[in-house]
Design an enzyme around this catalytic site. Sequence first.
Site, PDB file in Angstrom:
ATOM      1  N   ASN A  11     -44.560   3.298  20.620  1.00 53.56           N
ATOM      2  CA  ASN A  11     -43.670   4.283  20.507  1.00 53.56           C
ATOM      3  C   ASN A  11     -43.109   4.051  18.887  1.00 53.56           C
ATOM      4  O   ASN A  11     -42.565   3.137  18.924  1.00 53.56           O
ATOM      5  CB  ASN A  11     -42.709   4.222  21.276  1.00 53.56           C
ATOM      6  CG  ASN A  11     -41.913   5.662  21.465  1.00 53.56           C
ATOM      7  OD1 ASN A  11     -40.748   5.441  22.387  1.00 53.56           O
ATOM      8  ND2 ASN A  11     -42.220   6.838  21.069  1.00 53.56           N
ATOM      9  N   CYS A  78     -33.115   6.164  23.731  1.00 52.91           N
ATOM     10  CA  CYS A  78     -34.783   5.905  23.701  1.00 52.91           C
ATOM     11  C   CYS A  78     -34.537   4.539  24.013  1.00 52.91           C
ATOM     12  O   CYS A  78     -34.315   3.557  22.884  1.00 52.91           O
ATOM     13  CB  CYS A  78     -34.980   6.300  22.163  1.00 52.91           C
ATOM     14  SG  CYS A  78     -36.702   6.044  21.889  1.00 52.91           S
ATOM     15  N   GLY A  79     -35.347   3.960  24.895  1.00 51.41           N
ATOM     16  CA  GLY A  79     -35.666   2.601  25.309  1.00 51.41           C
ATOM     17  C   GLY A  79     -36.295   1.716  24.246  1.00 51.41           C
ATOM     18  O   GLY A  79     -35.792   0.636  24.128  1.00 51.41           O
ATOM     19  N   ASN A 164     -30.980  10.277  29.361  1.00 50.61           N
ATOM     20  CA  ASN A 164     -31.734  11.626  29.001  1.00 50.61           C
ATOM     21  C   ASN A 164     -32.599  11.940  30.124  1.00 50.61           C
ATOM     22  O   ASN A 164     -32.797  11.079  30.959  1.00 50.61           O
ATOM     23  CB  ASN A 164     -32.700  11.289  27.825  1.00 50.61           C
ATOM     24  CG  ASN A 164     -33.651  10.177  27.991  1.00 50.61           C
ATOM     25  OD1 ASN A 164     -33.653   9.433  28.947  1.00 50.61           O
ATOM     26  ND2 ASN A 164     -34.430   9.769  26.961  1.00 50.61           N
ATOM     27  N   HIS A 166     -35.100  13.075  33.092  1.00 52.22           N
ATOM     28  CA  HIS A 166     -36.601  12.736  33.397  1.00 52.22           C
ATOM     29  C   HIS A 166     -37.116  13.547  34.595  1.00 52.22           C
ATOM     30  O   HIS A 166     -36.453  13.382  35.529  1.00 52.22           O
ATOM     31  CB  HIS A 166     -36.869  11.193  33.342  1.00 52.22           C
ATOM     32  CG  HIS A 166     -36.854  10.584  32.140  1.00 52.22           C
ATOM     33  ND1 HIS A 166     -38.025  10.416  31.303  1.00 52.22           N
ATOM     34  CD2 HIS A 166     -35.950  10.111  31.468  1.00 52.22           C
ATOM     35  CE1 HIS A 166     -37.464   9.527  30.101  1.00 52.22           C
ATOM     36  NE2 HIS A 166     -36.487   9.502  30.390  1.00 52.22           N
ATOM     37  N   ASN A 197     -37.753  15.342  29.724  1.00 50.50           N
ATOM     38  CA  ASN A 197     -38.973  14.184  29.575  1.00 50.50           C
ATOM     39  C   ASN A 197     -39.966  14.500  30.848  1.00 50.50           C
ATOM     40  O   ASN A 197     -39.375  14.160  32.049  1.00 50.50           O
ATOM     41  CB  ASN A 197     -38.605  12.823  28.995  1.00 50.50           C
ATOM     42  CG  ASN A 197     -37.701  12.947  28.077  1.00 50.50           C
ATOM     43  OD1 ASN A 197     -38.124  12.934  26.937  1.00 50.50           O
ATOM     44  ND2 ASN A 197     -36.433  12.634  28.335  1.00 50.50           N
ATOM     45  N   GLU A 215     -42.702  13.719  26.279  1.00 55.22           N
ATOM     46  CA  GLU A 215     -41.289  13.454  25.660  1.00 55.22           C
ATOM     47  C   GLU A 215     -41.041  14.761  24.845  1.00 55.22           C
ATOM     48  O   GLU A 215     -41.611  15.475  24.453  1.00 55.22           O
ATOM     49  CB  GLU A 215     -41.303  12.376  24.679  1.00 55.22           C
ATOM     50  CG  GLU A 215     -41.398  11.040  25.042  1.00 55.22           C
ATOM     51  CD  GLU A 215     -40.786   9.967  24.126  1.00 55.22           C
ATOM     52  OE1 GLU A 215     -39.627  10.320  23.614  1.00 55.22           O
ATOM     53  OE2 GLU A 215     -41.329   9.094  23.789  1.00 55.22           O
ATOM     54  N   ARG A 216     -39.879  15.250  25.509  1.00 51.40           N
ATOM     55  CA  ARG A 216     -39.333  16.494  25.003  1.00 51.40           C
ATOM     56  C   ARG A 216     -38.917  16.524  23.475  1.00 51.40           C
ATOM     57  O   ARG A 216     -38.537  15.481  22.983  1.00 51.40           O
ATOM     58  CB  ARG A 216     -37.863  16.739  25.663  1.00 51.40           C
ATOM     59  CG  ARG A 216     -36.829  15.734  25.654  1.00 51.40           C
ATOM     60  CD  ARG A 216     -35.436  16.164  26.111  1.00 51.40           C
ATOM     61  NE  ARG A 216     -34.527  15.116  25.703  1.00 51.40           N
ATOM     62  CZ  ARG A 216     -33.098  15.406  26.082  1.00 51.40           C
ATOM     63  NH1 ARG A 216     -32.462  16.248  26.574  1.00 51.40           N
ATOM     64  NH2 ARG A 216     -32.557  14.208  25.764  1.00 51.40           N
ATOM     65  N   CYS A 224     -42.758   5.164  26.364  1.00 50.62           N
ATOM     66  CA  CYS A 224     -41.573   5.986  26.541  1.00 50.62           C
ATOM     67  C   CYS A 224     -40.744   4.959  27.467  1.00 50.62           C
ATOM     68  O   CYS A 224     -40.827   4.750  28.490  1.00 50.62           O
ATOM     69  CB  CYS A 224     -41.372   7.190  27.275  1.00 50.62           C
ATOM     70  SG  CYS A 224     -40.004   7.922  27.420  1.00 50.62           S
ATOM     71  N   THR A 226     -37.355   4.730  28.361  1.00 50.85           N
ATOM     72  CA  THR A 226     -36.478   5.333  29.262  1.00 50.85           C
ATOM     73  C   THR A 226     -37.602   6.016  30.585  1.00 50.85           C
ATOM     74  O   THR A 226     -37.085   6.289  31.630  1.00 50.85           O
ATOM     75  CB  THR A 226     -35.464   6.387  28.905  1.00 50.85           C
ATOM     76  OG1 THR A 226     -36.418   7.507  28.139  1.00 50.85           O
ATOM     77  CG2 THR A 226     -34.667   5.902  27.864  1.00 50.85           C
ATOM     78  N   GLY A 227     -38.797   6.396  30.127  1.00 51.27           N
ATOM     79  CA  GLY A 227     -39.727   7.085  30.706  1.00 51.27           C
ATOM     80  C   GLY A 227     -39.976   6.038  31.796  1.00 51.27           C
ATOM     81  O   GLY A 227     -40.422   6.392  33.168  1.00 51.27           O
TER      82      GLY A 227
END
Length: 279
Positions: A11, A78-79, A164, A166, A197, A215-216, A224, A226-227
């Site tokens: 990322n 954003c992780g 955010n 998901h 997302n 990701e949006r 991702c 956080t994903g």
Amino acid sequence: MRFLIMNGAGNRFAVFDAQDTPGFTLGTEKVKAICQPGSPVMGERGADQLVILRQPKSPDADIFMEIWNREGFEVDACGNATRTTAWLYMRDNDVDACIVQTNDTLLHCRLAGDMKVAVDMGPPKLDWTQIPLKEAMHTHHIDVKLGPIDNPVLSNPGAVSMGNPHCVFFVEDFTTVKPERAGPMIEFHPLFPEQANVGFAKVEARDRIRLKVWERGVGMTLACGTGACAAVVAAVRQKRTDRKVDVEVDGGLLQIEWRDADDHVIMTGPVELESEGVV
């Protein structure tokens, strides 16, 4: 000003160190121009996000991380960027732990090995108002489908916010379901007023998930953070996995643990410094 190109499990981020330049701003059009693939700043791959490092706003934090996505709007979490920011601060200040502040929260980070950082992402937000959703519903499974009503290709995703929104679908494979086609349709689903997302998770074992994320405001990415956290939370809530899971993304491997004791999600993963210079 110091400028870096960094990535977390693939990322990729354009990082401007404005800790000593409080008046530094870019704006939507400049962010988009820098991040786009083929830009003179970021090269052929471009950047998934743009990060501006600033002095912390909270006395409890060490550094503030401002996050902009490729489409030029600011986001709250954003992780993977958190890991890169924490690693950079810890390297510069010769410490093995720090607190990164975002618009959403304070994130406690620590070194977890050579070029590896663990981040306490805090508890997931699971109420429909927190994600947010447009309508009241339980978020273990939400009423989002793709395909024929009587035989949908995708259905029964979980909804989770890690700062955010998901939407996480569980799939058997990535041939029947094409994330790059399904992702943009779900991102703008009317149930998500702030867009979403979209995760596509294949559970390979109780302790392993293969994940792809749309990701949006970005599109398909190699990772991702956080994903990955959201996928594990959604999987645990649907009783698909245990609470400690290796999440394989296209750019590498992330270790995610949703702790039962305090409800916090811990994300551990790699960091890479691609280049560092001055602009």
